[in-house]
Design an enzyme around this catalytic site. Structure first.
Site, PDB file in Angstrom:
ATOM      1  N   TYR A 140       1.003  -0.877   0.015  1.00  0.00           N
ATOM      2  CA  TYR A 140      -0.195   0.023  -0.099  1.00  0.00           C
ATOM      3  C   TYR A 140       0.913   0.525   0.026  1.00  0.00           C
ATOM      4  CZ  TYR A 140      -4.623  -0.994  -0.072  1.00  0.00           C
ATOM      5  OH  TYR A 140      -6.714  -1.364  -0.208  1.00  0.00           O
ATOM      6  N   LYS A 192       2.716 -14.385   2.852  1.00  0.00           N
ATOM      7  CA  LYS A 192       2.866 -15.417   1.491  1.00  0.00           C
ATOM      8  C   LYS A 192       4.702 -14.891   1.235  1.00  0.00           C
ATOM      9  CE  LYS A 192       1.785 -16.981  -2.699  1.00  0.00           C
ATOM     10  NZ  LYS A 192       0.778 -17.817  -2.884  1.00  0.00           N
ATOM     11  N   ASP A 226      -3.464 -17.504   0.426  1.00  0.00           N
ATOM     12  CA  ASP A 226      -4.674 -18.600  -0.220  1.00  0.00           C
ATOM     13  C   ASP A 226      -4.649 -19.398   0.246  1.00  0.00           C
ATOM     14  OD1 ASP A 226      -2.105 -18.290  -0.322  1.00  0.00           O
ATOM     15  OD2 ASP A 226      -1.820 -19.954  -2.444  1.00  0.00           O
ATOM     16  N   ASP A 250      -6.546  -6.164   3.462  1.00  0.00           N
ATOM     17  CA  ASP A 250      -7.797  -5.609   2.460  1.00  0.00           C
ATOM     18  C   ASP A 250      -8.728  -6.717   1.386  1.00  0.00           C
ATOM     19  OD1 ASP A 250      -8.605  -2.919   1.098  1.00  0.00           O
ATOM     20  OD2 ASP A 250      -8.081  -3.744  -0.664  1.00  0.00           O
TER      21      ASP A 250
END
Ligand code: NAD
Length: 355
Positions: A140, A192, A226, A250
């Site tokens: 971001y 991740k 995921d 988000d």
């Protein structure tokens, strides 16, 4: 449904103040409609807020030529407290998000997004999850640029994320503290780090270290983002508190909103050392703007969090009870919840319940 203390974990004011100055940003699109509804309900409750109304986003640009006017920033510097309607951000180009700028300006590093089932009989029953999103770092930060090749000025796009150990530590500490103070059992660190080994590897490594300090009180779990997204669809009840980086937070928080009836039911608190800003998770919903059909409950639930933040848990409890009665006894539902009620009808019913 598990009965939990919904008090927040961050420092709160004493609750003894008779009047509390707070900044009110009506925002864009459906913002002014849901902010108006929320202020009416807060007034009916006798909430202590004395509003300083200021603009931001597209409305700031239209009225004052600035998407984040200095007068708005000054007001929040003074009040350290704001209730904010959604702000429109152009897609693909145009000005930088005023939401992101506000989070940066006031170091609002923690975005707390609770999701609870308030209406039974939906696809998922008894959801009770809290997502804690890092709010100032990650992808971001918007460090990105194009590299032109030949006659294509946008031939290559490059973006970088930034995570710091200090930033990862403070959000992890916030999440674990929140879990302890709110009687939660488990914190899931979502990352991740198998692919973004440095950017989210640092987050995972730091959150693990923090988790060890809480291991006697809170179960610590790790999930790749995921797999977490799938888990949220298959068996969301296995999750309790999620702590994750900015972009993943988000995305997952909209998915989580979908478990409890949609974006109209999802509140958020942006918390930092310099201020606290309460808002709905959703955006300005231009498709609904000016039609009197928006669901104001996400912002109303955010206002309940704001009441808790200032120590008025009594008023927050009345607000939550009134929302429950409006939805489940009066059966007043807006269109997004499958009903036909207007914003105004829902507001009127809720006011009659909280008075
Ligand atoms: P959105 O959240 O505004 O809308 C997504 C969908 O949800 C739409 O179909 C909308 O009608 C519906 N919806 C949202 N809130 C609702 C409510 N209260 N009641 C009933 N239905 C509701 O997302 P978007 O359309 O992708 O974004 C619109 C604008 O909002 C963009 O400019 C975006 O940048 C901005 N945005 C702002 C914030 C914020 O201010 N915190 C958050 C997200 C998006």
């Amino acid at each position: 449904m598990r009965n939990r203390n919904l008090q927040q974990s961050w420092p709160v004011q004493s609750g003894l103040e008779k009047s509390i100055p707070a900044t009110l940003i009506p925002g864009d699109g459906i913002g002014p409609e849901i902010v108006d509804s929320t202020v009416q309900v807060l007034d009916a409750l006798g909430a202590p807020f004395v509003w300083e109304v200021h603009q931001a986003g597209m409305s700031g640009m239209d009225l004052l030529g600035d998407t984040l006017p200095e007068t708005t920033l000054d007001s929040i510097r003074r009040t350290k407290l704001a209730l904010k309607g959604p702000l429109t951000t152009p897609v693909g180009g145009g000005y930088r998000s005023s939401n992101v700028r506000l989070r940066e300006a006031f170091h609002l590093y923690a975005n707390v997004r609770p999701a609870r089932t308030l209406i039974g009989g939906g696809r998922y029953e008894a959801i009770d999850l809290v997502l804690v999103r890092e709010n100032t770092e990650g992808l971001y930060v918007g460090f990105e640029h194009y590299i032109p090749i030949g006659d294509d000025p946008h031939a290559v796009a490059i973006g970088s994320g930034v995570n710091t150990r200090a930033g990862c530590r403070r959000i992890a500490e916030f999440a674990f503290e929140y879990a302890v103070r709110n009687g939660r059992k488990k914190v899931t660190i979502v990352h991740k780090a198998n692919i973004l080994k440095a950017l989210t590897g640092l987050f995972l490594e730091t959150a693990r270290e923090v988790g060890k300090r809480y291991a006697d009180r809170i179960q610590v779990e790790e999930r790749i983002v995921d797999a977490c997204a799938m888990q949220l669809v298959l068996n969301p009840w296995e999750l309790d508190v999620i702590v994750t980086t900015n972009l993943f937070g988000d995305i997952l928080s909209d998915e989580i909103a979908g478990l409890v009836g949609g974006l109209g039911m999802a509140p958020a608190a942006n918390i930092g050392p310099d201020a606290a800003i309460f808002e709905a998770v959703h955006g300005s919903a231009p498709d609904l703007a000016g039609r009197g059909k928006a669901n104001p409950l996400a912002l109303l639930l955010a206002a309940a969090m704001m009441l808790e933040h200032v120590g008025r848990t009594d008023l927050a409890r009345r607000m939550r009870l009134g929302i429950d009665q409006t939805l489940n006894e009066d059966k007043v539902h807006t269109g997004d919840l499958g009903g036909t009620a207007s914003t105004e009808e829902l507001t009127r019913t809720l006011i009659s319940r909280v008075k």
